[in-house]
Write an enzyme that holds these catalytic residues in place. Structure first.
Site, PDB file in Angstrom:
ATOM      1  N   LYS A  13       0.844  -1.212   0.000  1.00  0.00           N
ATOM      2  CA  LYS A  13       0.000   0.000   0.000  1.00  0.00           C
ATOM      3  C   LYS A  13       0.876   1.258   0.000  1.00  0.00           C
ATOM      4  O   LYS A  13       0.671   2.174  -0.797  1.00  0.00           O
ATOM      5  CB  LYS A  13      -0.918   0.041   1.239  1.00  0.00           C
ATOM      6  CG  LYS A  13      -1.828  -1.155   1.380  1.00  0.00           C
ATOM      7  CD  LYS A  13      -2.692  -1.068   2.625  1.00  0.00           C
ATOM      8  CE  LYS A  13      -1.929  -1.114   3.938  1.00  0.00           C
ATOM      9  NZ  LYS A  13      -1.226  -2.374   4.208  1.00  0.00           N
ATOM     10  N   ARG A  88      -9.450   0.952   8.585  1.00  0.00           N
ATOM     11  CA  ARG A  88      -8.982  -0.406   8.872  1.00  0.00           C
ATOM     12  C   ARG A  88     -10.054  -1.205   9.600  1.00  0.00           C
ATOM     13  O   ARG A  88      -9.834  -2.362   9.916  1.00  0.00           O
ATOM     14  CB  ARG A  88      -7.755  -0.305   9.769  1.00  0.00           C
ATOM     15  CG  ARG A  88      -6.464  -0.673   9.093  1.00  0.00           C
ATOM     16  CD  ARG A  88      -5.435  -0.653  10.169  1.00  0.00           C
ATOM     17  NE  ARG A  88      -4.194  -1.223   9.815  1.00  0.00           N
ATOM     18  CZ  ARG A  88      -3.199  -0.579   9.224  1.00  0.00           C
ATOM     19  NH1 ARG A  88      -3.355   0.662   8.828  1.00  0.00           N
ATOM     20  NH2 ARG A  88      -2.062  -1.179   9.024  1.00  0.00           N
ATOM     21  N   ARG A 123      12.155  -5.241   4.264  1.00  0.00           N
ATOM     22  CA  ARG A 123      11.734  -3.832   4.188  1.00  0.00           C
ATOM     23  C   ARG A 123      12.664  -2.934   5.016  1.00  0.00           C
ATOM     24  O   ARG A 123      13.085  -3.284   6.099  1.00  0.00           O
ATOM     25  CB  ARG A 123      10.311  -3.686   4.704  1.00  0.00           C
ATOM     26  CG  ARG A 123       9.912  -2.206   4.803  1.00  0.00           C
ATOM     27  CD  ARG A 123       8.468  -1.980   4.895  1.00  0.00           C
ATOM     28  NE  ARG A 123       7.839  -2.573   6.040  1.00  0.00           N
ATOM     29  CZ  ARG A 123       6.517  -2.560   6.237  1.00  0.00           C
ATOM     30  NH1 ARG A 123       5.738  -2.002   5.343  1.00  0.00           N
ATOM     31  NH2 ARG A 123       5.994  -3.114   7.296  1.00  0.00           N
ATOM     32  N   ARG A 156      11.705  -1.779  10.669  1.00  0.00           N
ATOM     33  CA  ARG A 156      10.620  -1.387  11.586  1.00  0.00           C
ATOM     34  C   ARG A 156      10.485  -2.372  12.741  1.00  0.00           C
ATOM     35  O   ARG A 156      10.623  -3.569  12.551  1.00  0.00           O
ATOM     36  CB  ARG A 156       9.293  -1.336  10.815  1.00  0.00           C
ATOM     37  CG  ARG A 156       9.073  -0.035  10.110  1.00  0.00           C
ATOM     38  CD  ARG A 156       7.912  -0.047   9.165  1.00  0.00           C
ATOM     39  NE  ARG A 156       6.670  -0.592   9.715  1.00  0.00           N
ATOM     40  CZ  ARG A 156       5.493  -0.487   9.103  1.00  0.00           C
ATOM     41  NH1 ARG A 156       5.411   0.144   7.941  1.00  0.00           N
ATOM     42  NH2 ARG A 156       4.412  -1.013   9.621  1.00  0.00           N
ATOM     43  N   ARG A 167      -0.232  -9.190  13.016  1.00  0.00           N
ATOM     44  CA  ARG A 167      -0.804  -8.145  12.142  1.00  0.00           C
ATOM     45  C   ARG A 167      -1.655  -8.778  11.043  1.00  0.00           C
ATOM     46  O   ARG A 167      -2.700  -8.246  10.675  1.00  0.00           O
ATOM     47  CB  ARG A 167       0.318  -7.288  11.553  1.00  0.00           C
ATOM     48  CG  ARG A 167       0.916  -6.344  12.599  1.00  0.00           C
ATOM     49  CD  ARG A 167       2.256  -5.794  12.159  1.00  0.00           C
ATOM     50  NE  ARG A 167       2.198  -4.994  10.967  1.00  0.00           N
ATOM     51  CZ  ARG A 167       3.240  -4.818  10.141  1.00  0.00           C
ATOM     52  NH1 ARG A 167       4.395  -5.385  10.385  1.00  0.00           N
ATOM     53  NH2 ARG A 167       3.109  -4.050   9.077  1.00  0.00           N
TER      54      ARG A 167
HETATM   55  P1  AP5 Z   1       4.854  -1.642   1.799  1.00  0.00           P
HETATM   56  O1  AP5 Z   1       4.515  -0.761   0.645  1.00  0.00           O
HETATM   57  O2  AP5 Z   1       5.635  -1.065   2.929  1.00  0.00           O
HETATM   58  O3  AP5 Z   1       3.538  -2.384   2.333  1.00  0.00           O
HETATM   59  P2  AP5 Z   1       2.306  -1.825   3.127  1.00  0.00           P
HETATM   60  O4  AP5 Z   1       1.110  -2.506   2.553  1.00  0.00           O
HETATM   61  O5  AP5 Z   1       2.320  -0.333   3.159  1.00  0.00           O
HETATM   62  O6  AP5 Z   1       2.626  -2.469   4.526  1.00  0.00           O
HETATM   63  P3  AP5 Z   1       2.642  -1.872   6.002  1.00  0.00           P
HETATM   64  O7  AP5 Z   1       3.319  -2.941   6.822  1.00  0.00           O
HETATM   65  O8  AP5 Z   1       3.237  -0.509   6.051  1.00  0.00           O
HETATM   66  O9  AP5 Z   1       1.164  -1.817   6.291  1.00  0.00           O
HETATM   67  P4  AP5 Z   1       0.510  -1.922   7.611  1.00  0.00           P
HETATM   68  O10 AP5 Z   1      -0.846  -1.652   7.141  1.00  0.00           O
HETATM   69  O11 AP5 Z   1       0.701  -3.157   8.383  1.00  0.00           O
HETATM   70  O12 AP5 Z   1       1.296  -0.843   8.511  1.00  0.00           O
HETATM   71  P5  AP5 Z   1       1.022   0.685   8.785  1.00  0.00           P
HETATM   72  O13 AP5 Z   1       2.326   1.384   8.729  1.00  0.00           O
HETATM   73  O14 AP5 Z   1      -0.107   1.190   7.975  1.00  0.00           O
HETATM   74  O15 AP5 Z   1       5.619  -2.925   1.201  1.00  0.00           O
HETATM   75  C1  AP5 Z   1       6.205  -3.891   2.050  1.00  0.00           C
HETATM   76  C2  AP5 Z   1       7.594  -4.292   1.519  1.00  0.00           C
HETATM   77  O16 AP5 Z   1       7.457  -5.014   0.304  1.00  0.00           O
HETATM   78  C3  AP5 Z   1       8.491  -3.089   1.207  1.00  0.00           C
HETATM   79  O17 AP5 Z   1       9.804  -3.404   1.582  1.00  0.00           O
HETATM   80  C4  AP5 Z   1       8.363  -2.913  -0.311  1.00  0.00           C
HETATM   81  O18 AP5 Z   1       9.534  -2.335  -0.875  1.00  0.00           O
HETATM   82  C5  AP5 Z   1       8.130  -4.345  -0.767  1.00  0.00           C
HETATM   83  N1  AP5 Z   1       7.242  -4.429  -1.920  1.00  0.00           N
HETATM   84  C6  AP5 Z   1       6.154  -3.680  -2.175  1.00  0.00           C
HETATM   85  N2  AP5 Z   1       5.579  -4.049  -3.337  1.00  0.00           N
HETATM   86  C7  AP5 Z   1       6.309  -5.095  -3.808  1.00  0.00           C
HETATM   87  C8  AP5 Z   1       6.231  -5.933  -4.966  1.00  0.00           C
HETATM   88  N3  AP5 Z   1       5.275  -5.791  -5.891  1.00  0.00           N
HETATM   89  N4  AP5 Z   1       7.149  -6.915  -5.100  1.00  0.00           N
HETATM   90  C9  AP5 Z   1       8.122  -7.080  -4.192  1.00  0.00           C
HETATM   91  N5  AP5 Z   1       8.255  -6.310  -3.079  1.00  0.00           N
HETATM   92  C10 AP5 Z   1       7.379  -5.342  -2.895  1.00  0.00           C
HETATM   93  O19 AP5 Z   1       0.498   0.635  10.293  1.00  0.00           O
HETATM   94  C11 AP5 Z   1       1.370   0.306  11.376  1.00  0.00           C
HETATM   95  C12 AP5 Z   1       0.542   0.158  12.646  1.00  0.00           C
HETATM   96  O20 AP5 Z   1      -0.126   1.416  12.944  1.00  0.00           O
HETATM   97  C13 AP5 Z   1      -0.585  -0.857  12.587  1.00  0.00           C
HETATM   98  O21 AP5 Z   1      -0.147  -2.158  12.881  1.00  0.00           O
HETATM   99  C14 AP5 Z   1      -1.559  -0.293  13.646  1.00  0.00           C
HETATM  100  O22 AP5 Z   1      -1.143  -0.621  14.954  1.00  0.00           O
HETATM  101  C15 AP5 Z   1      -1.418   1.207  13.483  1.00  0.00           C
HETATM  102  N6  AP5 Z   1      -2.434   1.783  12.569  1.00  0.00           N
HETATM  103  C16 AP5 Z   1      -2.200   2.393  11.369  1.00  0.00           C
HETATM  104  N7  AP5 Z   1      -3.336   2.788  10.801  1.00  0.00           N
HETATM  105  C17 AP5 Z   1      -4.341   2.418  11.658  1.00  0.00           C
HETATM  106  C18 AP5 Z   1      -5.749   2.522  11.609  1.00  0.00           C
HETATM  107  N8  AP5 Z   1      -6.376   3.099  10.567  1.00  0.00           N
HETATM  108  N9  AP5 Z   1      -6.459   2.024  12.658  1.00  0.00           N
HETATM  109  C19 AP5 Z   1      -5.860   1.447  13.708  1.00  0.00           C
HETATM  110  N10 AP5 Z   1      -4.521   1.297  13.806  1.00  0.00           N
HETATM  111  C20 AP5 Z   1      -3.767   1.782  12.790  1.00  0.00           C
END
Ligand code: AP5
Length: 210
Positions: A13, A88, A123, A156, A167
């Protein structure tokens, strides 16, 4: 244009939101990045959110909804935005509707669980601007240094294997129901996450421009 990117942790994402921001010119709003900055700066919200995030749980809806509401009221959002990691839960999606926000498209990026681990273990994230890289699939020009802002790249805390498992469990229980929620509203498009970042970007941009 107001967009939502849905998908499991590590589905890509954040990576695709950065591409859309660059190509379409609307800002990426990552609640994860906003929360991580709050934790780093030890703000009251950060102190409240830290233990949830460290264990792979969701931060309570009222906290995240408040953050989002403030962020989309900023001037750079007036022509649209990309929501990355929000909503979410169903209550978060309902809160968005209650704010009067019209969502144009919801893109769900789907990737098999077994690929998620490899993605998250490689990552690297910028501690200053939150940009995301991968040691193999999307390396920075200089190892350990952000291409965008020159900040240091780190692993991270929530990318430890046991936290990733939790997660993914939370995603399936709390977030996956949003797929049917937005399908029912005729807003959903599914993009299958490809092996190469650029191939996924092509599909995502085609969907955004369709
Ligand atoms: P990346 O683009 O980083 O993936 P992502 O989907 O953004 O994953 P996140 O882990 O950031 O999402 P998340 O939703 O768990 O965490 P968030 O930070 O939002 O890609 C991942 C890796 O793969 C990278 O290294 C990339 O380079 C690689 N990659 C990408 N595409 C690829 C491809 N096609 N092929 C190969 N490699 C590829 O949230 C963190 C925490 O915050 C949550 O756990 C929660 O506690 C809290 N939080 C955030 N938002 C909320 C909410 N709305 N409500 C409640 N809690 C929340």
């Amino acid at each position: 244009m107001n967009l939502i990117l849905l998908g499991a942790p590590g589905a890509g994402k954040g990576t695709q939101a950065e591409v859309i921001e660059r190509e379409i010119g609307i800002p990426q709003i990552s609640t994860g990045n906003i929360l991580k900055a709050a934790v780093k700066n030890a703000t009251p919200i950060g102190l409240k959110a830290k233990s949830f995030m460290d264990s792979g749980a969701l931060v309570p809806d009222d906290v995240v909804i408040g953050i989002l509401k403030e962020r989309i009221a900023e001037p750079d959002c007036k022509n649209g935005f990309i929501l990355d990691g929000f909503p979410r839960t169903i209550p978060q999606a309902e809160a968005l509707e209650a704010m009067g926000v019209t969502i144009d498209k919801v893109i769900s990026i789907e990737v098999a669980d077994e690929k998620i681990e490899a993605r998250l273990s490689g990552r690297r994230a910028c501690t200053q601007c939150g940009a995301t890289y991968h040691t193999v699939f999307n390396p920075p020009k200089t190892e350990g240094v952000c291409d965008k802002c020159g900040g240091p790249l780190v692993i991270r805390d929530d990318d430890k294997p046991e936290t990733v498992k939790e997660r993914l469990r939370v995603y399936k229980e709390k977030t996956a129901p949003l797929i049917d929620f937005y399908k029912g509203k005729g807003k959903l498009s599914v993009v299958i996450g490809q092996e190469e970042v650029a191939d996924t970007s092509k599909l995502v941009l085609e969907t955004v421009r369709a």
